[in-house]
Design a protein around this motif. Structure first.
Motif, PDB file in Angstrom:
ATOM      1  N   TYR A 129      -5.030  -2.069   6.520  1.00 30.97           N
ATOM      2  CA  TYR A 129      -4.575  -1.204   7.614  1.00 30.97           C
ATOM      3  C   TYR A 129      -5.579  -0.076   7.866  1.00 30.97           C
ATOM      4  O   TYR A 129      -6.213  -0.002   8.919  1.00 30.97           O
ATOM      5  CB  TYR A 129      -3.182  -0.656   7.257  1.00 30.97           C
ATOM      6  CG  TYR A 129      -2.343  -0.144   8.411  1.00 30.97           C
ATOM      7  CD1 TYR A 129      -2.874   0.125   9.667  1.00 30.97           C
ATOM      8  CD2 TYR A 129      -0.977   0.089   8.231  1.00 30.97           C
ATOM      9  CE1 TYR A 129      -2.093   0.592  10.705  1.00 30.97           C
ATOM     10  CE2 TYR A 129      -0.170   0.555   9.263  1.00 30.97           C
ATOM     11  CZ  TYR A 129      -0.736   0.818  10.504  1.00 30.97           C
ATOM     12  OH  TYR A 129       0.045   1.283  11.522  1.00 30.97           O
ATOM     13  N   HIS A 130      -5.760   0.814   6.871  1.00 31.92           N
ATOM     14  CA  HIS A 130      -6.687   1.933   7.063  1.00 31.92           C
ATOM     15  C   HIS A 130      -7.824   1.924   6.037  1.00 31.92           C
ATOM     16  O   HIS A 130      -8.549   2.895   5.904  1.00 31.92           O
ATOM     17  CB  HIS A 130      -5.944   3.267   6.981  1.00 31.92           C
ATOM     18  CG  HIS A 130      -4.736   3.320   7.854  1.00 31.92           C
ATOM     19  ND1 HIS A 130      -3.463   3.027   7.380  1.00 31.92           N
ATOM     20  CD2 HIS A 130      -4.602   3.567   9.176  1.00 31.92           C
ATOM     21  CE1 HIS A 130      -2.600   3.112   8.373  1.00 31.92           C
ATOM     22  NE2 HIS A 130      -3.246   3.435   9.474  1.00 31.92           N
ATOM     23  N   GLY A 131      -7.879   0.834   5.271  1.00 29.53           N
ATOM     24  CA  GLY A 131      -9.020   0.630   4.397  1.00 29.53           C
ATOM     25  C   GLY A 131      -9.031   1.410   3.092  1.00 29.53           C
ATOM     26  O   GLY A 131     -10.070   1.527   2.443  1.00 29.53           O
ATOM     27  N   TRP A 132      -7.903   1.985   2.682  1.00 28.65           N
ATOM     28  CA  TRP A 132      -7.897   2.664   1.384  1.00 28.65           C
ATOM     29  C   TRP A 132      -8.310   1.650   0.313  1.00 28.65           C
ATOM     30  O   TRP A 132      -7.940   0.469   0.376  1.00 28.65           O
ATOM     31  CB  TRP A 132      -6.494   3.215   1.054  1.00 28.65           C
ATOM     32  CG  TRP A 132      -6.049   4.340   1.939  1.00 28.65           C
ATOM     33  CD1 TRP A 132      -6.537   4.685   3.158  1.00 28.65           C
ATOM     34  CD2 TRP A 132      -4.996   5.264   1.639  1.00 28.65           C
ATOM     35  NE1 TRP A 132      -5.856   5.760   3.662  1.00 28.65           N
ATOM     36  CE2 TRP A 132      -4.906   6.145   2.748  1.00 28.65           C
ATOM     37  CE3 TRP A 132      -4.119   5.451   0.574  1.00 28.65           C
ATOM     38  CZ2 TRP A 132      -3.971   7.174   2.804  1.00 28.65           C
ATOM     39  CZ3 TRP A 132      -3.189   6.473   0.623  1.00 28.65           C
ATOM     40  CH2 TRP A 132      -3.123   7.339   1.729  1.00 28.65           C
TER      41      TRP A 132
ATOM     42  N   CYS B   9       0.840  -1.198   0.000  1.00 28.44           N
ATOM     43  CA  CYS B   9       0.000   0.000   0.000  1.00 28.44           C
ATOM     44  C   CYS B   9       0.880   1.255   0.000  1.00 28.44           C
ATOM     45  O   CYS B   9       1.872   1.315   0.734  1.00 28.44           O
ATOM     46  CB  CYS B   9      -0.884  -0.021   1.245  1.00 28.44           C
ATOM     47  SG  CYS B   9      -1.936   1.431   1.374  1.00 28.44           S
TER      48      CYS B   9
ATOM     49  N   CYS C 288      -7.147  -1.941   1.507  1.00 30.70           N
ATOM     50  CA  CYS C 288      -5.974  -2.199   2.333  1.00 30.70           C
ATOM     51  C   CYS C 288      -6.410  -2.648   3.738  1.00 30.70           C
ATOM     52  O   CYS C 288      -7.375  -2.108   4.296  1.00 30.70           O
ATOM     53  CB  CYS C 288      -5.126  -0.942   2.421  1.00 30.70           C
ATOM     54  SG  CYS C 288      -3.678  -1.143   3.482  1.00 30.70           S
TER      55      CYS C 288
ATOM     56  N   HIS D 216       0.327   4.035   1.273  1.00 26.50           N
ATOM     57  CA  HIS D 216       0.173   4.831   2.494  1.00 26.50           C
ATOM     58  C   HIS D 216       1.271   4.471   3.501  1.00 26.50           C
ATOM     59  O   HIS D 216       2.146   5.282   3.796  1.00 26.50           O
ATOM     60  CB  HIS D 216      -1.228   4.590   3.084  1.00 26.50           C
ATOM     61  CG  HIS D 216      -1.504   5.370   4.332  1.00 26.50           C
ATOM     62  ND1 HIS D 216      -2.316   4.897   5.334  1.00 26.50           N
ATOM     63  CD2 HIS D 216      -1.084   6.594   4.727  1.00 26.50           C
ATOM     64  CE1 HIS D 216      -2.387   5.792   6.307  1.00 26.50           C
ATOM     65  NE2 HIS D 216      -1.658   6.838   5.959  1.00 26.50           N
ATOM     66  N   ARG D 217       1.270   3.255   4.011  1.00 23.18           N
ATOM     67  CA  ARG D 217       2.280   2.847   4.993  1.00 23.18           C
ATOM     68  C   ARG D 217       3.019   1.573   4.580  1.00 23.18           C
ATOM     69  O   ARG D 217       3.833   1.058   5.333  1.00 23.18           O
ATOM     70  CB  ARG D 217       1.640   2.615   6.365  1.00 23.18           C
ATOM     71  CG  ARG D 217       1.150   3.884   7.039  1.00 23.18           C
ATOM     72  CD  ARG D 217       2.311   4.753   7.520  1.00 23.18           C
ATOM     73  NE  ARG D 217       1.822   5.917   8.222  1.00 23.18           N
ATOM     74  CZ  ARG D 217       1.572   7.082   7.627  1.00 23.18           C
ATOM     75  NH1 ARG D 217       1.748   7.209   6.310  1.00 23.18           N
ATOM     76  NH2 ARG D 217       1.137   8.107   8.326  1.00 23.18           N
ATOM     77  N   GLY D 218       2.660   1.046   3.423  1.00 22.36           N
ATOM     78  CA  GLY D 218       3.388  -0.142   2.940  1.00 22.36           C
ATOM     79  C   GLY D 218       2.796  -1.464   3.371  1.00 22.36           C
ATOM     80  O   GLY D 218       3.444  -2.509   3.229  1.00 22.36           O
ATOM     81  N   ALA D 219       1.583  -1.459   3.899  1.00 28.50           N
ATOM     82  CA  ALA D 219       0.976  -2.729   4.329  1.00 28.50           C
ATOM     83  C   ALA D 219       0.773  -3.662   3.133  1.00 28.50           C
ATOM     84  O   ALA D 219       0.630  -3.217   1.989  1.00 28.50           O
ATOM     85  CB  ALA D 219      -0.365  -2.450   4.998  1.00 28.50           C
TER      86      ALA D 219
HETATM   87  S1  FES Z   1      -1.256   1.298   5.001  1.00 28.75           S
HETATM   88 FE1  FES Z   1      -2.793   0.945   3.536  1.00 28.75          FE
HETATM   89  S2  FES Z   1      -4.365   2.275   4.073  1.00 28.75           S
HETATM   90 FE2  FES Z   1      -2.816   2.730   5.484  1.00 28.75          FE
END
Ligand code: FES
Ligand SMILES: [Fe+2]
Length: 356
Positions: free
Chosen positions: A67-70, A46, A65, A48-51
């Motif tokens: 992690y934060h659902g993007w 991802c 995603c 955003h943070r690499g999840a």
């Molecule tokens: S790491 Fe993917 S939405 Fe935050």
């Protein structure tokens, strides 16, 4: 490792509407099917943070995603950031890399590289009889050896009398001279060899072959990561026994390879015998692996660093073609982004060795 090729990376049947992670080429990928059944391939990271997106879920043919659902579309574009107010524009950089995919011969093929579509090699054309008249069964194995070394073993006529001496190799005379002609094109090669046979043995495979003295094996490789062994006992006769062993190899790290095998057979075609056939194939593959994992250099050395004889001609063809594309600049560059794959292996060290 080579870029600018189609990699057979997963069985088609194992890709569903649940995200699936593939660790290959020192990187993480995620595969899933959209509502039309099309396979989508994205980088499993991802922005955003690499999840790992593969831990997320599929929604309206997009992936969320974990992690934060993007939410990302099949073209990689982010279309929803749940924590933002609805009127907040989505940053242009909120995008995941995507990869072209095709499905053929029971595999998902992912194109890794930067060539425009019209310059890409096509997928291999495999013999039609395998698919029209033989029964397939799939199985996977994680092998503790280098992928290129395993490919080389898979296209090696001369190892049968030694590595497989306790199984199907026991019916082959030890001192048989191995000579054959290699037919090669830009990215694949094939050779056929017929073994003399001693005729008797104790293994079940040999029991199946009993009374049929001629064993012919046709071996092919297709860059970057596929081999095919066609085994024929009985020639063109009505009762000829035929096996096909199609394998996609890809590296998890320099000493670990995922092998996705599809076995084809024209005998024992009852479904309840699938597990028996898988076990038999696993045993033969394992005979290769326990020797290949002992090779002192796991990454493929330069041709001049090892000895070669006439029977190694198909292996040499593989090494030369591979070398040709490495020399052309199609070796993979180190990845700056994913410094570790999901298993925690160091990417940099893997990459360094794979460049040879
Ligand atoms: S790491 Fe993917 S939405 Fe935050
Ligand atoms: Fe073998």
């Amino acid at each position: 490792m080579l870029k600018n090729f189609w990699y057979a990376c997963e069985f088609s049947a194992d890709v569903t509407n649940k995200p699936k992670q593939i660790v290959m080429l020192n990187q993480r990928f995620v595969l899933y099917r959209d509502s039309q059944g099309q396979v989508i391939a994205l980088k499993d990271q991802c922005p955003h943070r690499g999840a790992a997106l593969s831990l997320g879920w599929v929604e309206d043919s997009c992936i969320r995603c974990p992690y934060h659902g993007w939410k990302f579309q099949a073209d990689g574009k982010c279309i929803d950031i749940p924590a933002n107010a609805p009127e907040t524009p989505i940053p242009k950089k909120a995008r995941v890399q995507t990869y072209p995919v095709q499905e053929k011969y029971g595999y998902v093929w992912l194109f890794y590289g930067d060539l425009p579509e019209q310059e890409r090699h096509p997928l291999p054309t495999l013999p039609e009889y395998l698919f029209s008249s033989l029964r397939p069964v799939c199985h996977s194995a994680i092998e503790p050896a280098n992928y290129a070394r395993l490919i080389e073993a898979n296209i090696d006529f001369a190892h049968v009398i030694a590595i497989h001496k306790k199984s199907f190799g026991q019916r082959i005379p030890l001192d048989q001279t191995i000579r054959y002609r290699v037919e090669e094109d830009d990215w694949s090669a094939v050779a056929t060899y017929t073994y003399d046979s001693l005729g008797s043995s104790k293994s079940f495979l040999n029991f199946l072959l009993g009374g049929r003295p001629q064993l012919t094996i046709r071996l092919s490789f297709y860059l970057p990561n596929v081999t095919l062994a066609e085994i024929n006992v009985g020639g063109d006769g009505k009762f000829a026994i035929k096996f096909g062993i199609l394998v996609a190899f890809f590296p998890i790290d320099e000493n670990t390879t995922s092998a996705k095998r599809i076995l084809y057979r024209n005998i024992l075609k009852q479904p309840w015998l699938d597990s028996f056939v898988k076990n038999m194939d696993y045993k033969l593959a394992h005979e290769d692996t326990i020797v290949v994992e002992t090779l002192t250099s796991q990454p493929m050395p330069r041709i001049s660093e090892e000895l070669h004889v006439a029977a190694d001609a198909l292996d040499l063809s593989y090494r030369k073609l591979r070398q040709k594309y490495l020399a052309k600049g199609w070796g993979l560059e180190p990845s700056n982004s994913a410094s570790n794959n999901s298993n925690g292996h160091s990417v940099q060290s893997v990459f360094t060795s794979l460049m040879h």
